[in-house]
Design a protein around this motif. Structure first.
Motif, mmCIF file in Angstrom:
data_model
loop_
_atom_site.group_PDB
_atom_site.id
_atom_site.type_symbol
_atom_site.label_atom_id
_atom_site.label_comp_id
_atom_site.label_asym_id
_atom_site.label_seq_id
_atom_site.Cartn_x
_atom_site.Cartn_y
_atom_site.Cartn_z
ATOM 1 N N THR A 80 -29.206 -4.293 -3.782
ATOM 2 C CA THR A 80 -29.756 -4.754 -5.064
ATOM 3 C C THR A 80 -28.797 -5.734 -5.736
ATOM 4 O O THR A 80 -29.223 -6.768 -6.255
ATOM 5 C CB THR A 80 -30.045 -3.559 -5.993
ATOM 6 O OG1 THR A 80 -30.980 -2.700 -5.345
ATOM 7 C CG2 THR A 80 -30.589 -4.008 -7.334
ATOM 8 N N LEU A 81 -27.524 -5.405 -5.703
ATOM 9 C CA LEU A 81 -26.523 -6.295 -6.299
ATOM 10 C C LEU A 81 -26.557 -7.675 -5.635
ATOM 11 O O LEU A 81 -26.603 -8.704 -6.316
ATOM 12 C CB LEU A 81 -25.135 -5.677 -6.176
ATOM 13 C CG LEU A 81 -23.981 -6.486 -6.760
ATOM 14 C CD1 LEU A 81 -24.117 -6.605 -8.272
ATOM 15 C CD2 LEU A 81 -22.655 -5.843 -6.384
ATOM 16 N N VAL A 82 -26.578 -7.697 -4.314
ATOM 17 C CA VAL A 82 -26.549 -8.972 -3.594
ATOM 18 C C VAL A 82 -27.891 -9.691 -3.694
ATOM 19 O O VAL A 82 -27.937 -10.889 -3.992
ATOM 20 C CB VAL A 82 -26.144 -8.756 -2.113
ATOM 21 C CG1 VAL A 82 -26.259 -10.048 -1.319
ATOM 22 C CG2 VAL A 82 -24.734 -8.204 -2.027
ATOM 23 N N PHE A 83 -28.992 -8.968 -3.466
ATOM 24 C CA PHE A 83 -30.312 -9.597 -3.480
ATOM 25 C C PHE A 83 -30.657 -10.122 -4.873
ATOM 26 O O PHE A 83 -30.841 -11.322 -5.071
ATOM 27 C CB PHE A 83 -31.385 -8.615 -3.003
ATOM 28 C CG PHE A 83 -32.749 -9.232 -2.862
ATOM 29 C CD1 PHE A 83 -33.135 -9.812 -1.671
ATOM 30 C CD2 PHE A 83 -33.647 -9.237 -3.918
ATOM 31 C CE1 PHE A 83 -34.386 -10.393 -1.528
ATOM 32 C CE2 PHE A 83 -34.898 -9.816 -3.800
ATOM 33 C CZ PHE A 83 -35.271 -10.395 -2.595
ATOM 34 N N SER A 84 -30.738 -9.218 -5.827
ATOM 35 C CA SER A 84 -31.127 -9.639 -7.174
ATOM 36 C C SER A 84 -30.047 -10.500 -7.814
ATOM 37 O O SER A 84 -30.356 -11.498 -8.481
ATOM 38 C CB SER A 84 -31.435 -8.418 -8.051
ATOM 39 O OG SER A 84 -32.603 -7.771 -7.587
ATOM 40 N N GLY A 85 -28.787 -10.127 -7.611
ATOM 41 C CA GLY A 85 -27.697 -10.897 -8.210
ATOM 42 C C GLY A 85 -27.696 -12.341 -7.760
ATOM 43 O O GLY A 85 -27.516 -13.264 -8.580
ATOM 44 N N GLY A 105 -28.647 -9.382 1.118
ATOM 45 C CA GLY A 105 -29.053 -8.262 0.273
ATOM 46 C C GLY A 105 -30.331 -7.625 0.778
ATOM 47 O O GLY A 105 -30.473 -6.397 0.774
ATOM 48 N N GLY A 106 -31.256 -8.457 1.251
ATOM 49 C CA GLY A 106 -32.501 -7.935 1.803
ATOM 50 C C GLY A 106 -32.272 -7.058 3.021
ATOM 51 O O GLY A 106 -32.914 -6.014 3.173
ATOM 52 N N LEU A 111 -31.988 -1.668 5.448
ATOM 53 C CA LEU A 111 -31.171 -0.595 6.025
ATOM 54 C C LEU A 111 -31.203 0.650 5.143
ATOM 55 O O LEU A 111 -31.208 1.777 5.652
ATOM 56 C CB LEU A 111 -29.732 -1.068 6.234
ATOM 57 C CG LEU A 111 -29.532 -2.118 7.325
ATOM 58 C CD1 LEU A 111 -28.087 -2.617 7.309
ATOM 59 C CD2 LEU A 111 -29.921 -1.573 8.681
ATOM 60 N N GLY A 112 -31.226 0.456 3.827
ATOM 61 C CA GLY A 112 -31.336 1.593 2.913
ATOM 62 C C GLY A 112 -32.629 2.364 3.127
ATOM 63 O O GLY A 112 -32.625 3.600 3.181
ATOM 64 N N TRP A 113 -33.738 1.652 3.284
ATOM 65 C CA TRP A 113 -35.016 2.330 3.516
ATOM 66 C C TRP A 113 -35.028 3.032 4.870
ATOM 67 O O TRP A 113 -35.566 4.147 4.997
ATOM 68 C CB TRP A 113 -36.181 1.344 3.392
ATOM 69 C CG TRP A 113 -36.445 0.974 1.972
ATOM 70 C CD1 TRP A 113 -36.166 -0.211 1.354
ATOM 71 C CD2 TRP A 113 -37.008 1.818 0.965
ATOM 72 N NE1 TRP A 113 -36.534 -0.153 0.029
ATOM 73 C CE2 TRP A 113 -37.055 1.074 -0.235
ATOM 74 C CE3 TRP A 113 -37.478 3.121 0.954
ATOM 75 C CZ2 TRP A 113 -37.555 1.609 -1.421
ATOM 76 C CZ3 TRP A 113 -37.975 3.648 -0.232
ATOM 77 C CH2 TRP A 113 -38.010 2.894 -1.403
#
Length: 123
Positions: A80-85, A105-106, A111-113
């Motif tokens: 989230t930090l990398v993608f949205s940031g 970030g994506g 990987l999180g999911w």
């Protein structure tokens, strides 16, 4: 992991509301329609992953402990930090190469999911 995920979700939720309102009001006259759309995408993905972090925190609080659940929490937080940031920075600066960072970030979010799927099916 419980505390980490719930704190991260709370911070990202707070920032999502602030940044969403900031984009809708303070930036609406300053950003092109394309950059407004990029800002909106950043806010949307941030909120999607607030829910994911809350799920990780609740599962951990209910006693599910696994490495995969921890990996999911870390990947959602960093992703989230990398993608949205990177999208927020792109929208504000117009510097196009920042868009090249967004897919990293994506990948972390994906990987999180996958880690969450592993945790809930193997937990």
């Amino acid at each position: 992991m419980t505390q980490f995920a719930l704190v991260a979700a709370s911070i990202y939720g707070l920032l999502g509301v602030v940044l969403g309102a900031f984009g809708a009001h303070a930036l609406s006259a300053r950003l092109s329609p394309e950059m407004q759309s990029i800002w909106h995408t950043a806010v949307q993905y941030q909120f999607f992953h607030v829910a994911a972090l809350l799920a990780v925190g609740v599962l951990a609080r209910q006693g599910m402990t696994s490495g995969a659940l921890s990996v999911a929490g870390v990947c959602f937080t960093l992703g989230t930090l990398v993608f949205s940031g990177s999208l927020y920075l792109l929208a504000l600066s117009g510097v196009r190469w920042l868009g090249a960072i967004t897919p990293l970030g994506g990948v972390l979010l994906i990987l999180g999911w996958l880690a969450l799927l592993w945790a809930v099916t193997r937990g």
